[in-house]
Design a protein around this motif. Structure first.
Motif, mmCIF file in Angstrom:
data_model
loop_
_atom_site.group_PDB
_atom_site.id
_atom_site.type_symbol
_atom_site.label_atom_id
_atom_site.label_comp_id
_atom_site.label_asym_id
_atom_site.label_seq_id
_atom_site.Cartn_x
_atom_site.Cartn_y
_atom_site.Cartn_z
ATOM 1 N N LYS A 50 40.203 38.677 32.530
ATOM 2 C CA LYS A 50 41.125 39.103 32.306
ATOM 3 C C LYS A 50 40.990 40.100 30.899
ATOM 4 C CE LYS A 50 45.958 39.125 32.175
ATOM 5 N NZ LYS A 50 46.865 38.333 32.031
ATOM 6 N N THR A 62 41.357 34.104 31.685
ATOM 7 C CA THR A 62 40.585 35.080 30.824
ATOM 8 C C THR A 62 38.841 34.576 30.573
ATOM 9 O OG1 THR A 62 40.909 33.529 29.338
ATOM 10 C CG2 THR A 62 43.129 34.942 29.523
ATOM 11 N N ARG A 81 41.579 37.523 38.982
ATOM 12 C CA ARG A 81 41.942 38.375 37.519
ATOM 13 C C ARG A 81 42.321 37.465 36.405
ATOM 14 N NH1 ARG A 81 45.759 43.377 39.233
ATOM 15 N NH2 ARG A 81 45.833 43.128 36.981
ATOM 16 N N ASN A 82 43.093 37.149 36.717
ATOM 17 C CA ASN A 82 43.994 36.441 35.623
ATOM 18 C C ASN A 82 43.482 35.385 34.975
ATOM 19 O OD1 ASN A 82 46.416 38.216 35.847
ATOM 20 N ND2 ASN A 82 46.903 36.733 37.856
#
Length: 306
Positions: free
Chosen positions: A129, A101, A98-99
């Motif tokens: 993200k 980019t 999820r982190n």
């Protein structure tokens, strides 16, 4: 179709034509993307591939959400294989993922890890993200990273874009015909036959009670005409979803009465295709009234053109 359940261990470097997304339902909009993807893969001497996520990202961000899915993972894999995809990558949606980019996802996952040479996305697809990845970013990176990107338009149904949400809404309203038309196939579910209260057998309508995956979306409570498949043989059926209010039921159950069928199938798995909605869940005055309605439903099911 090859299925890779952990891309961390994927080492093949065959060039891919790929699309990404949840593909919940594998509906007509998804089928349009997959058809184009397979065509491009053949023309460009690439292998077709999809990258999808499990569990659904929405349940990761909100563990208490009650999102129900059109497909179990097994159903999705089967549908994608039927549509001719050669490679399926299942990406676990976790904190690390999820982190990333949008740009990190393209560089690290799509290019370095998967060797994507042609990328196809849907009309509204964003990724990374804070939704930092979109078609504009992909166009910007494509020349530097040596891949081609295409964005396909939506597929419409009655002037509205076909989407998994639209289909979920149709099923939640009991609109089976609309849902099936947007899916491009008959909505289905599978379940193991388990013990029930055995009330049906006392009134001439013995039912098979099904244990259904907790993530699977059930259409609204009521009665339905269904196709029943047992050991690859087809039967007509009447399905009931609800709490059986006539006999003061409290727990939601999924039951099916199978026409012209008399076998002990406890512990076995049935697959049912929804064909039409019969009526809302009804609390009858007594069992006699219930039997009268079941008789009417049976006639309608027998006459239905499967």
């Amino acid at each position: 179709m090859e299925t890779f359940k952990n891309i961390d261990f994927y080492t093949a470097k065959k060039p891919l034509a790929l699309s990404l997304g949840m593909f919940d339902g594998v509906h007509k909009g998804h089928q349009f993307i997959i058809s184009h993807l397979n065509k491009i893969a053949k023309e460009e001497s690439l292998e077709s591939a999809l990258l999808t996520f499990w569990p659904h990202p929405r349940t990761f961000f909100d563990p208490d959400c009650e999102l129900k899915l059109l497909n179990t993972l097994e159903e999705k894999i089967s549908l994608l294989e039927k549509n001719g995809i050669q490679n399926l990558f299942l990406q676990k949606f976790d904190d690390d993922f999820r982190n990333l980019t949008g740009e990190e996802f393209v560089r690290q996952i799509l290019i370095e890890k998967l060797n994507v040479k042609y990328l196809i996305i849907g009309y509204d697809h964003t990724f990374g993200k804070d939704k930092s990845g979109d078609f504009n970013l992909l166009q910007k990176l494509s020349a530097e990273l040596d891949f081609t990107v295409a964005q396909l338009p939506a597929v419409d149904f009655h002037d509205k874009h076909i989407s998994s949400t639209q289909i979920r809404n149709a099923l939640s309203n009991g609109n089976i015909l609309k849902a099936n038309e947007m899916l491009g196939y008959n909505y289905s579910l599978s379940g193991k036959v388990i013990d029930g209260k055995k009330i049906g057998r006392t009134i001439g309508y013995p039912t098979a009670n099904l244990e259904v995956d907790s993530l699977k979306l059930l259409p609204k409570n009521g009665a339905y005409i269904v196709e029943v498949f047992h050991k690859n043989k087809f039967y007509k059926g009447m399905m009931s979803i609800g709490t059986n209010p006539t006999v003061e039921g409290k727990t939601k159950t999924v039951e099916v009465y199978i026409l012209d069928f008399d076998k002990d199938i406890y512990g076995e798995t049935l697959t049912l295709n929804f064909r039409d909605f019969l009526h809302e869940e009804i609390k009858f005055e007594n069992l006699e009234k219930l039997i009268e309605r079941l008789d009417e439903d049976k006639i309608l099911t027998e006459k239905f053109e499967f």
